[in-house]
Enzyme design. Sequence first.
Site, PDB file in Angstrom:
ATOM      1  N   VAL A 118       0.856  -1.196   0.000  1.00  0.00           N
ATOM      2  CA  VAL A 118       0.000   0.000   0.000  1.00  0.00           C
ATOM      3  C   VAL A 118       0.887   1.240   0.000  1.00  0.00           C
ATOM      4  CG1 VAL A 118      -1.623   1.334   1.426  1.00  0.00           C
ATOM      5  CG2 VAL A 118      -1.980  -1.125   1.092  1.00  0.00           C
ATOM      6  N   MET A 157       1.390   5.369   0.732  1.00  0.00           N
ATOM      7  CA  MET A 157       0.893   6.375   1.669  1.00  0.00           C
ATOM      8  C   MET A 157       1.639   7.681   1.442  1.00  0.00           C
ATOM      9  SD  MET A 157       1.066   6.237   5.852  1.00  0.00           S
ATOM     10  CE  MET A 157       2.814   6.591   5.959  1.00  0.00           C
ATOM     11  N   PRO A 158       0.940   8.810   1.362  1.00  0.00           N
ATOM     12  CA  PRO A 158       1.654  10.085   1.288  1.00  0.00           C
ATOM     13  C   PRO A 158       2.554  10.259   2.511  1.00  0.00           C
ATOM     14  CG  PRO A 158      -0.663  10.379   0.708  1.00  0.00           C
ATOM     15  CD  PRO A 158      -0.531   8.991   1.259  1.00  0.00           C
ATOM     16  N   ALA A 159       3.797  10.619   2.269  1.00  0.00           N
ATOM     17  CA  ALA A 159       4.771  10.700   3.358  1.00  0.00           C
ATOM     18  C   ALA A 159       4.419  11.786   4.365  1.00  0.00           C
ATOM     19  CB  ALA A 159       6.165  10.954   2.782  1.00  0.00           C
ATOM     20  N   LEU A 160       3.850  12.875   3.891  1.00  0.00           N
ATOM     21  CA  LEU A 160       3.536  14.013   4.749  1.00  0.00           C
ATOM     22  C   LEU A 160       2.030  14.084   4.961  1.00  0.00           C
ATOM     23  CD1 LEU A 160       4.956  16.434   6.150  1.00  0.00           C
ATOM     24  CD2 LEU A 160       4.473  17.771   4.097  1.00  0.00           C
ATOM     25  N   GLY A 161       1.627  14.145   6.214  1.00  0.00           N
ATOM     26  CA  GLY A 161       0.205  14.226   6.526  1.00  0.00           C
ATOM     27  C   GLY A 161      -0.078  15.336   7.513  1.00  0.00           C
ATOM     28  N   LEU A 162      -1.348  15.636   7.691  1.00  0.00           N
ATOM     29  CA  LEU A 162      -1.772  16.601   8.695  1.00  0.00           C
ATOM     30  C   LEU A 162      -2.131  15.851   9.969  1.00  0.00           C
ATOM     31  CD1 LEU A 162      -2.673  19.598   9.416  1.00  0.00           C
ATOM     32  CD2 LEU A 162      -4.996  18.786   8.954  1.00  0.00           C
ATOM     33  N   GLY A 163      -1.527  16.231  11.089  1.00  0.00           N
ATOM     34  CA  GLY A 163      -1.906  15.690  12.380  1.00  0.00           C
ATOM     35  C   GLY A 163      -2.930  16.593  13.048  1.00  0.00           C
ATOM     36  N   ASP A 188      -4.089  12.281   9.792  1.00  0.00           N
ATOM     37  CA  ASP A 188      -3.926  11.386  10.940  1.00  0.00           C
ATOM     38  C   ASP A 188      -4.760  11.886  12.104  1.00  0.00           C
ATOM     39  OD1 ASP A 188      -2.235   9.366  12.667  1.00  0.00           O
ATOM     40  OD2 ASP A 188      -2.172  11.287  13.734  1.00  0.00           O
ATOM     41  N   TYR A 225      -8.547  11.586  20.380  1.00  0.00           N
ATOM     42  CA  TYR A 225      -8.483  13.030  20.118  1.00  0.00           C
ATOM     43  C   TYR A 225      -9.861  13.674  20.166  1.00  0.00           C
ATOM     44  CZ  TYR A 225      -3.834  11.960  18.134  1.00  0.00           C
ATOM     45  OH  TYR A 225      -2.553  11.516  17.927  1.00  0.00           O
ATOM     46  N   LYS A 238      -6.532   5.768  15.190  1.00  0.00           N
ATOM     47  CA  LYS A 238      -5.945   4.914  16.216  1.00  0.00           C
ATOM     48  C   LYS A 238      -7.001   4.408  17.188  1.00  0.00           C
ATOM     49  CE  LYS A 238      -2.104   8.182  16.172  1.00  0.00           C
ATOM     50  NZ  LYS A 238      -2.901   9.290  15.647  1.00  0.00           N
ATOM     51  N   HIS A 275      -2.916   2.702  19.638  1.00  0.00           N
ATOM     52  CA  HIS A 275      -2.388   3.997  20.074  1.00  0.00           C
ATOM     53  C   HIS A 275      -1.230   3.875  21.071  1.00  0.00           C
ATOM     54  CE1 HIS A 275      -3.861   8.408  20.471  1.00  0.00           C
ATOM     55  NE2 HIS A 275      -2.570   8.358  20.669  1.00  0.00           N
TER      56      HIS A 275
END
Length: 293
Positions: free
Chosen positions: A9, A11-17, A42, A47, A72, A105
Amino acid sequence: MELTLNNGVTMPALGLGVFQSPPEQTTVAVEAALATGYRHIDTAAAYGNERQVGEGIHNSGLDRAEVFIETKVWVSDYGYDQTLHAWDKAAGKLGVDYLDLFILHQPAPDRFEKTIAAYKALETLLGDGRVRAIGVSNFMPHHLKQLLESTDVIPAVNQVELHPYFTQPDVQAADAGHGILTQAWSPIGGITFYPGWGEDRKNVMADATIGAIGQKHSKTPAQVMLRWHLQQGRSAIPKSTNPARIAENFDVFDFELSADELAGLDALHTGRRSGPDPDEAREERFAMVIPEA
């Protein structure tokens, strides 16, 4: 920039947390990120903003398949049947019929038999096609060893605290040895801004070495740190609710750090974590009830 996980699979390396993003700000932050070009978000049950992440994705107008969604399972939902139901809760809040990456998590070492049961539920969800990849978060090498002895599917991702002041070389080596992608939470040292854990923490963003590298490339300290992660093959999920900062954190694909600059960033490692110790037993975590969808 895409990374290929150990099951094929991408996955974009950079994501928004969105850790500590208030629900009322999360929808707009996700919309801003997707408008900027992010395609990886993410979140986590703990959260309390999965529903708002789903709303932001829906409002973006993008097809579901265009956005990589990672969330998570919280420890209070560990156990085989409980974790299967945790998928129902997460997917329901996000408004989707599958998750791209579903991870545990915490290792919860004081109740690791529940952790193993939870991971076996993730394996079932993977086999059923309700998730595309599974993984863990905050697992140290000894946690991974225990997990792998009792399960069948090697985690695709291990998400851990990782920034220039805390590089976790032993975790990175253990992950690499098993073909597990290391993903950095607090990738620009943001946890050092938060109250709660540790004393005498230094602000990574104010580090002179990072600042000097940034000046050379006309980039901010945050951009330098994110580029460091990407060039070393890690995933990073910087958190922000500020649209300008969200855009700044994504503007990291037009410069390259030298080998010496990468080594200089590595050398800033202090060996001191800023977040909680994954081996610390914290009973109160199991009292958190994750609401139904």
